[in-house]
Design a protein around this motif. Structure first.
Motif, PDB file in Angstrom:
ATOM      1  N   THR A  58      15.221 -21.921  -8.549  1.00 20.85           N
ATOM      2  CA  THR A  58      14.050 -22.394  -9.276  1.00 20.85           C
ATOM      3  C   THR A  58      14.420 -23.457 -10.303  1.00 20.85           C
ATOM      4  N   TYR A  60      12.514 -25.859 -13.614  1.00 25.41           N
ATOM      5  CA  TYR A  60      11.351 -25.929 -14.500  1.00 25.41           C
ATOM      6  C   TYR A  60      11.426 -27.146 -15.413  1.00 25.41           C
ATOM      7  N   LYS A  65       9.411 -23.889 -19.602  1.00 28.62           N
ATOM      8  CA  LYS A  65      10.470 -22.888 -19.490  1.00 28.62           C
ATOM      9  C   LYS A  65      10.182 -21.705 -20.402  1.00 28.62           C
ATOM     10  N   THR A  69       6.495 -19.063 -14.401  1.00 27.57           N
ATOM     11  CA  THR A  69       7.433 -18.577 -13.396  1.00 27.57           C
ATOM     12  C   THR A  69       6.928 -18.954 -12.014  1.00 27.57           C
ATOM     13  N   SER A  71       7.374 -18.494  -7.944  1.00 26.46           N
ATOM     14  CA  SER A  71       7.921 -17.530  -6.988  1.00 26.46           C
ATOM     15  C   SER A  71       7.350 -17.832  -5.609  1.00 26.46           C
ATOM     16  N   GLN A  82       3.011 -18.338 -12.001  1.00 29.77           N
ATOM     17  CA  GLN A  82       2.524 -17.452 -13.050  1.00 29.77           C
ATOM     18  C   GLN A  82       2.651 -18.178 -14.381  1.00 29.77           C
TER      19      GLN A  82
END
Length: 124
Positions: A58, A60, A65, A69, A71, A82
């Motif tokens: 992942t 960011y 950060k 999130t 996923s 999220q």
């Protein structure tokens, strides 16, 4: 071709959470990575987050950060974002994207397919 459909945007208050989803269909076997970008009125399209489709690594933007999130659910060909502790400056149209080759995850020019976008509005 890969088709992308986003969902989950809306109007929330500062500090609230939202989860965006992006479902892919079509030539999904060609996907190398998935990304989220956002664009506020009058602004450029900015990188938010990305995830490699096979290894799940992942990436960011500094501005998200610790709050956002990314996923994936490979079986559903779906990527999620999220978003927690939302701020008014997170207000934008959020786009999911797919790239089929490796490269700079934060460069929107390297992505090959885009969703239609979903509006996220955070009120203060």
């Amino acid at each position: 071709q890969v088709q992308l459909v986003e969902s989950g945007g809306g109007l929330v208050q500062a500090g609230d959470s939202l989860r965006l989803s992006c479902a892919a269909s079509g030539r999904t076997f060609s996907i190398y990575a998935r990304g989220w970008f956002r664009q506020a009125p009058g602004q450029e399209r900015d990188f938010v987050a990305a995830i490699s489709w096979s290894g799940g690594n992942t990436y960011y933007a500094d501005s998200v950060k610790g709050r956002f999130t990314i996923s994936r659910d490979n079986a559903k060909n779906t990527v999620y974002l999220q978003m927690n502790s939302l701020k008014p400056e997170d207000t934008a149209v959020y786009y999911c994207a797919v790239r089929v080759i490796s490269g700079d995850y934060s460069d929107y020019g390297n992505y090959d397919y885009w969703g239609q976008g979903t509006q996220v509005t955070v009120s203060s």
